[in-house]
Each structure stands twice: as structure tokens, then as C-alpha cells.
Motif scaffolding. Sequence first.
Motif, PDB file in Angstrom:
ATOM      1  N   LEU A  49      92.049 -17.716 167.814  1.00 46.58           N
ATOM      2  CA  LEU A  49      93.251 -18.215 167.144  1.00 46.58           C
ATOM      3  C   LEU A  49      94.504 -17.891 167.937  1.00 46.58           C
ATOM      4  O   LEU A  49      95.337 -18.770 168.186  1.00 46.58           O
ATOM      5  N   TRP A  50      94.646 -16.654 168.370  1.00 47.55           N
ATOM      6  CA  TRP A  50      95.867 -16.271 169.092  1.00 47.55           C
ATOM      7  C   TRP A  50      95.947 -16.908 170.472  1.00 47.55           C
ATOM      8  O   TRP A  50      97.026 -17.295 170.931  1.00 47.55           O
ATOM      9  N   THR A  51      94.812 -17.055 171.129  1.00 47.85           N
ATOM     10  CA  THR A  51      94.823 -17.728 172.430  1.00 47.85           C
ATOM     11  C   THR A  51      95.139 -19.211 172.258  1.00 47.85           C
ATOM     12  O   THR A  51      95.888 -19.793 173.058  1.00 47.85           O
ATOM     13  N   GLY A  52      94.614 -19.832 171.209  1.00 47.25           N
ATOM     14  CA  GLY A  52      94.922 -21.232 170.928  1.00 47.25           C
ATOM     15  C   GLY A  52      96.396 -21.442 170.636  1.00 47.25           C
ATOM     16  O   GLY A  52      97.005 -22.396 171.120  1.00 47.25           O
ATOM     17  N   ILE A  53      96.973 -20.535 169.851  1.00 43.77           N
ATOM     18  CA  ILE A  53      98.413 -20.639 169.555  1.00 43.77           C
ATOM     19  C   ILE A  53      99.233 -20.470 170.829  1.00 43.77           C
ATOM     20  O   ILE A  53     100.197 -21.211 171.061  1.00 43.77           O
ATOM     21  N   ALA A  54      98.850 -19.505 171.664  1.00 39.18           N
ATOM     22  CA  ALA A  54      99.580 -19.285 172.920  1.00 39.18           C
ATOM     23  C   ALA A  54      99.485 -20.515 173.822  1.00 39.18           C
ATOM     24  O   ALA A  54     100.483 -20.922 174.452  1.00 39.18           O
ATOM     25  N   LEU A  55      98.303 -21.135 173.888  1.00 39.92           N
ATOM     26  CA  LEU A  55      98.153 -22.341 174.707  1.00 39.92           C
ATOM     27  C   LEU A  55      98.980 -23.494 174.160  1.00 39.92           C
ATOM     28  O   LEU A  55      99.549 -24.285 174.934  1.00 39.92           O
ATOM     29  N   LEU A  56      99.075 -23.619 172.851  1.00 40.26           N
ATOM     30  CA  LEU A  56      99.910 -24.670 172.261  1.00 40.26           C
ATOM     31  C   LEU A  56     101.385 -24.451 172.570  1.00 40.26           C
ATOM     32  O   LEU A  56     102.128 -25.406 172.829  1.00 40.26           O
ATOM     33  N   VAL A  57     101.825 -23.189 172.574  1.00 40.33           N
ATOM     34  CA  VAL A  57     103.225 -22.886 172.912  1.00 40.33           C
ATOM     35  C   VAL A  57     103.500 -23.233 174.377  1.00 40.33           C
ATOM     36  O   VAL A  57     104.526 -23.849 174.696  1.00 40.33           O
ATOM     37  N   VAL A  58     102.580 -22.844 175.258  1.00 40.41           N
ATOM     38  CA  VAL A  58     102.758 -23.153 176.686  1.00 40.41           C
ATOM     39  C   VAL A  58     102.714 -24.665 176.919  1.00 40.41           C
ATOM     40  O   VAL A  58     103.494 -25.204 177.716  1.00 40.41           O
ATOM     41  N   ALA A  59     101.822 -25.362 176.217  1.00 38.96           N
ATOM     42  CA  ALA A  59     101.757 -26.821 176.348  1.00 38.96           C
ATOM     43  C   ALA A  59     103.063 -27.454 175.892  1.00 38.96           C
ATOM     44  O   ALA A  59     103.572 -28.380 176.541  1.00 38.96           O
ATOM     45  N   GLY A  60     103.615 -26.964 174.802  1.00 33.60           N
ATOM     46  CA  GLY A  60     104.909 -27.475 174.337  1.00 33.60           C
ATOM     47  C   GLY A  60     106.015 -27.225 175.346  1.00 33.60           C
ATOM     48  O   GLY A  60     106.890 -28.069 175.545  1.00 33.60           O
ATOM     49  N   ALA A  61     105.963 -26.059 175.998  1.00 30.21           N
ATOM     50  CA  ALA A  61     106.973 -25.749 177.022  1.00 30.21           C
ATOM     51  C   ALA A  61     106.855 -26.709 178.212  1.00 30.21           C
ATOM     52  O   ALA A  61     107.868 -27.212 178.712  1.00 30.21           O
ATOM     53  N   PHE A  62     105.628 -26.975 178.660  1.00 26.21           N
ATOM     54  CA  PHE A  62     105.442 -27.901 179.785  1.00 26.21           C
ATOM     55  C   PHE A  62     105.889 -29.311 179.418  1.00 26.21           C
ATOM     56  O   PHE A  62     106.566 -29.973 180.204  1.00 26.21           O
ATOM     57  N   LEU A  63     105.492 -29.780 178.248  1.00 23.43           N
ATOM     58  CA  LEU A  63     105.869 -31.137 177.850  1.00 23.43           C
ATOM     59  C   LEU A  63     107.372 -31.251 177.609  1.00 23.43           C
ATOM     60  O   LEU A  63     107.984 -32.269 177.942  1.00 23.43           O
TER      61      LEU A  63
END
Length: 101
Positions: A54-68
Motif C-alpha cells: 500500500l505505501w509503495t503504491g501510494i509513493a509510486l502514484l505521487v511520483v507518477a503525478g509529479a512526472f506527469l
Amino acid sequence: MSDENQTGAPHKAGAFDIRNIIGALMGVYGVILALAGLFGDAETEKTGGVNANLWTGIALLVVAGAFLGWARLKPIVVPADVERPDDDPTRPAPSRRRPSH
């Protein structure tokens, strides 16, 4: 004719910008891990009481949002006309190998 001449707006990299590709890939992995963390077996005894998926998924979603977001706010503008590197008289010509027979 190029798009810049017809519309007056510069042409942007769009979907071919590497930040969009990285952001989309991280977003897909983030969604998969977040769903696995929410609906799968947490196995918190292996991770010291933390739902790692869960925490790794949330972190990846935050990083994906930053890239986009970065790609959206500062898009790469593709020049309409690019000079060939061979046109530069100060650049040395590549040396050719002699065929070995």
C-alpha cells in the motif's frame, strides 16, 4: 508544411515525452500495488507491521503525478527546423575506417 506554420503554436513532444511515459508506467505500477495493499494479504509480519504494498503504491502514484505534472507544466518544444550536424563547419568530420581484408 509544419504545424507551427499553420496554427502559429509551437509543436510539443506530447505523448512521446519521456516524462509522460515514465509517469504512466509508475502510475500503472502504483495502482497495482495500492490495490494489492488494500485487497490482498498485507503480510505485515514480514515487513515489521507496515503494509508495504500500500505505501509503495501510494509513493509510486505521487511520483507518477509529479512526472506527469512536470511534463504538463514545462513541455518540451520541438523545433520546426533542425540543422544537420554535418552543416557545422567547425565540427570535425568523422574518420572513416579502412576496410580490413
